[in-house]
Design a protein around this motif. Structure first.
Motif, PDB file in Angstrom:
ATOM      1  N   LEU A  80       0.866  -1.182   0.000  1.00 36.32           N
ATOM      2  CA  LEU A  80       0.000   0.000   0.000  1.00 36.32           C
ATOM      3  C   LEU A  80       0.900   1.228   0.000  1.00 36.32           C
ATOM      4  CD1 LEU A  80      -2.649   1.645   0.595  1.00 36.32           C
ATOM      5  CD2 LEU A  80      -2.252   1.157   2.984  1.00 36.32           C
ATOM      6  N   ILE A  81       0.647   2.142  -0.956  1.00 33.97           N
ATOM      7  CA  ILE A  81       1.420   3.392  -1.002  1.00 33.97           C
ATOM      8  C   ILE A  81       0.501   4.554  -0.662  1.00 33.97           C
ATOM      9  CG2 ILE A  81       2.804   4.937  -2.445  1.00 33.97           C
ATOM     10  CD1 ILE A  81       3.517   2.602  -4.231  1.00 33.97           C
ATOM     11  N   ASP A  82       0.883   5.353   0.327  1.00 34.14           N
ATOM     12  CA  ASP A  82       0.113   6.567   0.609  1.00 34.14           C
ATOM     13  C   ASP A  82       0.644   7.675  -0.285  1.00 34.14           C
ATOM     14  OD1 ASP A  82      -1.393   8.635   1.492  1.00 34.14           O
ATOM     15  OD2 ASP A  82      -1.070   8.267   3.640  1.00 34.14           O
ATOM     16  N   CYS A  83      -0.062   7.870  -1.395  1.00 31.57           N
ATOM     17  CA  CYS A  83       0.346   8.883  -2.370  1.00 31.57           C
ATOM     18  C   CYS A  83      -0.538  10.131  -2.230  1.00 31.57           C
ATOM     19  CB  CYS A  83       0.269   8.290  -3.776  1.00 31.57           C
ATOM     20  SG  CYS A  83       0.993   9.312  -5.029  1.00 31.57           S
ATOM     21  N   ASP A  84      -1.210  10.263  -1.097  1.00 28.36           N
ATOM     22  CA  ASP A  84      -1.865  11.537  -0.804  1.00 28.36           C
ATOM     23  C   ASP A  84      -0.822  12.407  -0.118  1.00 28.36           C
ATOM     24  OD1 ASP A  84      -3.281  13.718  -0.026  1.00 28.36           O
ATOM     25  OD2 ASP A  84      -5.098  12.604   0.462  1.00 28.36           O
ATOM     26  N   LEU A  85      -0.082  13.137  -0.924  1.00 32.18           N
ATOM     27  CA  LEU A  85       1.030  13.946  -0.402  1.00 32.18           C
ATOM     28  C   LEU A  85       0.534  15.315   0.065  1.00 32.18           C
ATOM     29  CD1 LEU A  85       3.890  13.085  -2.949  1.00 32.18           C
ATOM     30  CD2 LEU A  85       3.360  12.020  -0.750  1.00 32.18           C
ATOM     31  N   ARG A  86      -0.797  15.434   0.190  1.00 27.50           N
ATOM     32  CA  ARG A  86      -1.381  16.688   0.681  1.00 27.50           C
ATOM     33  C   ARG A  86      -2.006  16.471   2.065  1.00 27.50           C
ATOM     34  NH1 ARG A  86      -1.750  19.701  -4.323  1.00 27.50           N
ATOM     35  NH2 ARG A  86      -1.082  18.299  -5.976  1.00 27.50           N
ATOM     36  N   LYS A  87      -2.782  15.373   2.188  1.00 25.23           N
ATOM     37  CA  LYS A  87      -3.388  15.057   3.494  1.00 25.23           C
ATOM     38  C   LYS A  87      -3.217  13.562   3.778  1.00 25.23           C
ATOM     39  CE  LYS A  87      -7.651  16.620   3.220  1.00 25.23           C
ATOM     40  NZ  LYS A  87      -9.013  16.758   3.710  1.00 25.23           N
ATOM     41  N   PRO A  88      -1.989  13.120   4.008  1.00 26.49           N
ATOM     42  CA  PRO A  88      -1.766  11.683   4.224  1.00 26.49           C
ATOM     43  C   PRO A  88      -2.368  11.205   5.549  1.00 26.49           C
ATOM     44  CG  PRO A  88       0.249  12.922   4.642  1.00 26.49           C
ATOM     45  CD  PRO A  88      -0.741  13.909   4.116  1.00 26.49           C
ATOM     46  N   VAL A  89      -2.883   9.970   5.550  1.00 28.18           N
ATOM     47  CA  VAL A  89      -3.457   9.444   6.810  1.00 28.18           C
ATOM     48  C   VAL A  89      -3.011   8.027   7.148  1.00 28.18           C
ATOM     49  CG1 VAL A  89      -5.575  10.843   6.802  1.00 28.18           C
ATOM     50  CG2 VAL A  89      -5.562   8.608   5.668  1.00 28.18           C
ATOM     51  N   GLN A  90      -2.440   7.320   6.163  1.00 32.92           N
ATOM     52  CA  GLN A  90      -2.172   5.895   6.422  1.00 32.92           C
ATOM     53  C   GLN A  90      -1.202   5.701   7.589  1.00 32.92           C
ATOM     54  OE1 GLN A  90      -4.038   3.754   5.139  1.00 32.92           O
ATOM     55  NE2 GLN A  90      -4.812   4.616   3.237  1.00 32.92           N
ATOM     56  N   ASP A  91      -0.212   6.597   7.722  1.00 34.35           N
ATOM     57  CA  ASP A  91       0.732   6.472   8.840  1.00 34.35           C
ATOM     58  C   ASP A  91      -0.001   6.580  10.173  1.00 34.35           C
ATOM     59  OD1 ASP A  91       0.446   9.244   7.871  1.00 34.35           O
ATOM     60  OD2 ASP A  91       1.689   9.744   9.602  1.00 34.35           O
ATOM     61  N   SER A  92      -0.918   7.540  10.296  1.00 35.82           N
ATOM     62  CA  SER A  92      -1.654   7.709  11.554  1.00 35.82           C
ATOM     63  C   SER A  92      -2.612   6.547  11.780  1.00 35.82           C
ATOM     64  CB  SER A  92      -2.468   8.998  11.552  1.00 35.82           C
ATOM     65  OG  SER A  92      -1.768  10.038  10.987  1.00 35.82           O
ATOM     66  N   LEU A  93      -3.323   6.139  10.716  1.00 39.18           N
ATOM     67  CA  LEU A  93      -4.275   5.033  10.879  1.00 39.18           C
ATOM     68  C   LEU A  93      -3.571   3.777  11.375  1.00 39.18           C
ATOM     69  CD1 LEU A  93      -6.567   5.198   7.683  1.00 39.18           C
ATOM     70  CD2 LEU A  93      -7.242   5.628  10.050  1.00 39.18           C
ATOM     71  N   LEU A  94      -2.342   3.555  10.853  1.00 41.49           N
ATOM     72  CA  LEU A  94      -1.639   2.305  11.160  1.00 41.49           C
ATOM     73  C   LEU A  94      -0.566   2.480  12.239  1.00 41.49           C
ATOM     74  CD1 LEU A  94      -1.311   1.164   7.441  1.00 41.49           C
ATOM     75  CD2 LEU A  94      -2.642  -0.013   9.208  1.00 41.49           C
ATOM     76  N   CYS A  95      -0.528   3.676  12.849  1.00 39.62           N
ATOM     77  CA  CYS A  95       0.460   3.961  13.903  1.00 39.62           C
ATOM     78  C   CYS A  95       1.895   3.714  13.409  1.00 39.62           C
ATOM     79  CB  CYS A  95       0.206   3.113  15.145  1.00 39.62           C
ATOM     80  SG  CYS A  95      -1.418   3.274  15.805  1.00 39.62           S
ATOM     81  N   LEU A  96       2.206   4.233  12.221  1.00 40.10           N
ATOM     82  CA  LEU A  96       3.559   4.078  11.672  1.00 40.10           C
ATOM     83  C   LEU A  96       4.276   5.427  11.708  1.00 40.10           C
ATOM     84  CD1 LEU A  96       2.563   2.025   8.489  1.00 40.10           C
ATOM     85  CD2 LEU A  96       3.640   1.117  10.567  1.00 40.10           C
ATOM     86  N   GLY A  97       5.585   5.412  11.783  1.00 40.98           N
ATOM     87  CA  GLY A  97       6.353   6.649  11.693  1.00 40.98           C
ATOM     88  C   GLY A  97       6.241   7.203  10.277  1.00 40.98           C
ATOM     89  N   ASN A  98       6.478   8.526  10.146  1.00 38.51           N
ATOM     90  CA  ASN A  98       6.360   9.109   8.807  1.00 38.51           C
ATOM     91  C   ASN A  98       7.456  10.143   8.532  1.00 38.51           C
ATOM     92  OD1 ASN A  98       5.103   9.190   6.305  1.00 38.51           O
ATOM     93  ND2 ASN A  98       3.719  10.860   6.890  1.00 38.51           N
ATOM     94  N   ASP A  99       8.582   9.981   9.204  1.00 35.36           N
ATOM     95  CA  ASP A  99       9.696  10.912   8.974  1.00 35.36           C
ATOM     96  C   ASP A  99      10.282  10.712   7.579  1.00 35.36           C
ATOM     97  OD1 ASP A  99       9.394  11.918  11.445  1.00 35.36           O
ATOM     98  OD2 ASP A  99      10.989  10.733  12.373  1.00 35.36           O
ATOM     99  N   VAL A 100      10.215   9.469   7.121  1.00 34.33           N
ATOM    100  CA  VAL A 100      10.612   9.169   5.742  1.00 34.33           C
ATOM    101  C   VAL A 100       9.505   8.349   5.101  1.00 34.33           C
ATOM    102  CG1 VAL A 100      13.138   9.223   5.970  1.00 34.33           C
ATOM    103  CG2 VAL A 100      11.892   7.143   6.567  1.00 34.33           C
ATOM    104  N   GLY A 101       9.437   8.402   3.779  1.00 33.74           N
ATOM    105  CA  GLY A 101       8.392   7.662   3.060  1.00 33.74           C
ATOM    106  C   GLY A 101       8.473   7.994   1.582  1.00 33.74           C
ATOM    107  N   LEU A 102       7.308   7.927   0.909  1.00 34.93           N
ATOM    108  CA  LEU A 102       7.274   8.147  -0.545  1.00 34.93           C
ATOM    109  C   LEU A 102       7.959   9.454  -0.957  1.00 34.93           C
ATOM    110  CD1 LEU A 102       6.199   7.404  -3.386  1.00 34.93           C
ATOM    111  CD2 LEU A 102       4.092   8.620  -2.778  1.00 34.93           C
ATOM    112  N   SER A 103       7.615  10.547  -0.280  1.00 35.91           N
ATOM    113  CA  SER A 103       8.156  11.852  -0.695  1.00 35.91           C
ATOM    114  C   SER A 103       9.682  11.878  -0.574  1.00 35.91           C
ATOM    115  CB  SER A 103       7.540  12.992   0.114  1.00 35.91           C
ATOM    116  OG  SER A 103       7.885  12.867   1.478  1.00 35.91           O
TER     117      SER A 103
END
Ligand SMILES: Nc1ncnc2c1ncn2[C@@H]1O[C@H](COP(=O)(O)OP(=O)(O)OP(=O)(O)O)[C@@H](O)[C@H]1O
Ligand SMILES: [Mg+2]
Length: 223
Positions: A80-103
């Motif tokens: 699963l790729i969170d490509c909503d680079l404006r209002k991302p939510v998958q990290d919060s929904l799944l309790c994942l860190g988001n310091d690095v990712g797709l962007s």
């Protein structure tokens, strides 16, 4: 029946994620979506699918995650790729860190996408979170690094599902056509307007996007 007019607190939103507690009828509905997709994509490689909808808050992110979980439960390897680079939510929904990712990858800050994919978030399900929100999402999504990333993960996984922003608001969902099998639109019961669907389909047509089908999101709250 819950109104989906405004965002719920995260703790409430997490209740819509498929789990052992989810009623059979809902699990079954997602399995049917998965079966439909499996048939539609039987001849496709890569099996990479963009999930979008016409307008904000219609259930794209929830549906994208649940379709991914459901396919992974069937035994397919799924990203699963969170490509909503404006209002991302998958990290919060799944309790994942988001310091690095797709962007980070498509912005050239991280060289190897394997370094930033969250492995086995659920059995068979890996997740690439959005990473920090960049100033130029559309430019990055349409760029060469995104193209290479999709080419790579399309070879590595049985299915790749991509969460995106609303298609009548920004064009992001239509910028990956060359590397995807098609687009699934989420429509929200009692809210999505026929006019908006026609407008979305018109834009999809202009972008030469292959529309795989629609998923109807019902509003419900599990206590
Ligand atoms: N079946 C449901 N019943 C009621 N509320 C729901 C349901 N599924 C999701 N929601 C809630 O509706 C809101 C919007 O859902 P979601 O974030 O999945 O939509 P979205 O289309 O991705 O929104 P955005 O356009 O902001 O990306 C969230 O608060 C979510 O928890
Ligand atoms: Mg969303």
């Amino acid at each position: 029946m819950a109104k989906m007019n405004k965002k719920l607190p995260l703790s409430e939103s997490r209740k819509f994620i498929l789990s052992d507690e989810t009623p059979f009828s809902i699990r079954e509905a997602y399995r049917k979506v998965g079966t439909g997709l499996a048939f539609s994509l039987a001849e496709n490689k890569p099996k990479t699918v963009v999930i979008t909808s016409c307008s904000p808050s219609e259930g794209k992110s929830t549906s994208c995650l649940n379709i991914a979980i459901s396919m992974a439960e069937k035994g397919a390897s799924v990203l699963l790729i969170d490509c909503d680079l404006r209002k991302p939510v998958q990290d919060s929904l799944l309790c994942l860190g988001n310091d690095v990712g797709l962007s980070s990858v498509i912005g050239g800050l991280v060289h190897d996408v394997s370094d930033v994919i969250n492995r086995n978030v659920r059995p068979n399900l890996d997740v690439l979170t959005s990473g920090p929100v960049p100033p130029n999402p559309a430019e990055l999504i349409a760029g060469a690094r995104m193209d290479s990333l999709l080419k790579l993960v399309g070879r590595q996984y049985d299915y790749v599902f991509i969460d995106t922003p609303p298609a009548n608001v920004v064009t992001d969902a239509f910028l990956m056509n060359a590397r995807i099998a098609g687009i699934v639109f989420v429509v929200r019961e009692g809210r999505t307007k026929h006019y908006d669907i026609r407008e979305c389909l018109r834009k999809a047509g202009m972008a030469n996007a292959h529309v795989l089908g629609f998923v109807k999101a019902y509003c419900s709250v599990r206590k």
